[in-house]
Design a protein around this motif. Structure first.
Motif, PDB file in Angstrom:
ATOM      1  N   LEU A   1      -4.195  11.174   3.039  1.00 57.43           N
ATOM      2  CA  LEU A   1      -3.916   9.923   3.724  1.00 57.43           C
ATOM      3  C   LEU A   1      -3.718   8.809   2.695  1.00 57.43           C
ATOM      4  O   LEU A   1      -4.582   8.570   1.851  1.00 57.43           O
ATOM      5  N   GLY A   2      -2.564   8.149   2.762  1.00 59.56           N
ATOM      6  CA  GLY A   2      -2.243   7.109   1.807  1.00 59.56           C
ATOM      7  C   GLY A   2      -2.628   5.725   2.289  1.00 59.56           C
ATOM      8  O   GLY A   2      -3.030   5.524   3.445  1.00 59.56           O
ATOM      9  N   LYS A   3      -2.495   4.758   1.372  1.00 57.32           N
ATOM     10  CA  LYS A   3      -2.755   3.361   1.688  1.00 57.32           C
ATOM     11  C   LYS A   3      -1.563   2.523   1.241  1.00 57.32           C
ATOM     12  O   LYS A   3      -1.012   2.760   0.170  1.00 57.32           O
ATOM     13  N   PRO A   4      -1.191   1.542   2.025  1.00 56.56           N
ATOM     14  CA  PRO A   4      -0.048   0.704   1.651  1.00 56.56           C
ATOM     15  C   PRO A   4      -0.421  -0.260   0.529  1.00 56.56           C
ATOM     16  O   PRO A   4      -1.587  -0.643   0.396  1.00 56.56           O
ATOM     17  N   PRO A   5       0.560  -0.681  -0.272  1.00 53.55           N
ATOM     18  CA  PRO A   5       0.272  -1.632  -1.348  1.00 53.55           C
ATOM     19  C   PRO A   5      -0.035  -3.035  -0.849  1.00 53.55           C
ATOM     20  O   PRO A   5      -0.701  -3.812  -1.527  1.00 53.55           O
ATOM     21  N   LYS A   6       0.473  -3.368   0.322  1.00 52.98           N
ATOM     22  CA  LYS A   6       0.212  -4.672   0.926  1.00 52.98           C
ATOM     23  C   LYS A   6       0.597  -4.596   2.395  1.00 52.98           C
ATOM     24  O   LYS A   6       0.984  -3.531   2.896  1.00 52.98           O
ATOM     25  N   GLN A   7       0.485  -5.700   3.080  1.00 57.17           N
ATOM     26  CA  GLN A   7       0.806  -5.703   4.506  1.00 57.17           C
ATOM     27  C   GLN A   7       2.300  -5.485   4.722  1.00 57.17           C
ATOM     28  O   GLN A   7       3.130  -5.964   3.948  1.00 57.17           O
TER      29      GLN A   7
END
Length: 239
Positions: free
Chosen positions: A129-135
């Motif tokens: 599961l990844g995470k975005p760099p920003k909104q």
């Protein structure tokens, strides 16, 4: 000796169908979709924001979005993480006994909901599961593959996803294979900075011969596909 040879042959056949490491734990993700009554979207989201802490006290919320394009209007989509099925059962039991949850969220929200859907999915073994760099915004693409499962289409599908990642056309958040729901269904969740950067990346990928070749190989196993553009709510962990 004959049994040993036969056994080896069976193992070889099974190995030839393998698509990589199996799930090594019971963690799964529940996709929940709520179709709200017209004009009730704002009221539902306000109540959800106010009381979401009552729900997240029981299990982990991965993300919570409203559907912007590609699906029915007045729709919210959210993903919940569970350690295993026993964990989910315990959570549902605890929620049923949570008076505050019932009085402050459930009872006021039920009249606002037209329909609910639930689907159980696993992350594919080759994806974390990844995470975005920003909104930003999210695109959920749903692929209905031909019957046969990952043993049939897993390798080519994986290559098609990786070529998109490697060329930087979008940021991958997760690839989910359906366990309960429509079988042979795969969901791919992508992040983009905004709808315009998503459109630009998609157009560039369609002109990339590496992407075209990988997709051409994978599409032979595809029956249908659809996508929705998702906008994260203010209380969504994934922004």
């Amino acid at each position: 000796m004959e049994n040993q040879i036969l056994g080896s042959g069976v193992l070889d056949v099974c190995a030839s169908f393998a698509t990589g490491p199996r799930q090594d734990d019971g963690t799964f993700y529940e996709f929940r979709t709520y179709y709200l009554k017209p004009s009730k979207m704002k009221e539902f989201l306000e109540n959800s924001k106010k009381n979401v802490h009552l729900r997240t006290a029981h299990s982990e919320l991965i993300g919570y979005w409203s559907v912007e394009f590609g699906g029915r209007l007045n729709t919210v989509f959210h993903i919940w993480k569970y350690d295993n099925f026993a964990h989910r059962t315990a959570v549902r039991k605890a929620l049923a006994q949570d008076k505050e949850w019932h009085e402050q969220f459930l009872l006021p929200s039920l009249p606002l909901i037209d329909k609910q859907e639930s689907e159980i999915t696993y992350l594919v073994p080759w994806c974390k599961l990844g995470k975005p760099p920003k909104q930003g915004v999210y695109e959920l693409i749903t692929f209905q593959m031909k019957p046969g499962g990952p043993a049939l289409w897993g390798h080519s599908f994986q290559r098609a996803i990786h070529v998109h990642i490697n060329q930087g056309y979008a940021t991958l958040i997760g690839v989910f294979n359906a366990e309960y729901g429509a079988l042979n269904r795969v969901h791919v969740l992508w992040w983009s900075e905004n709808a315009d950067t998503r459109a630009a990346g998609r157009h560039r990928s369609h002109e990339d011969p590496r992407v075209v070749a990988a997709v051409r190989e994978s599409v032979q196993y595809l029956e249908t596909q659809q996508n929705i553009l998702l906008i994260p709510t203010s209380f969504s962990p994934l922004k």
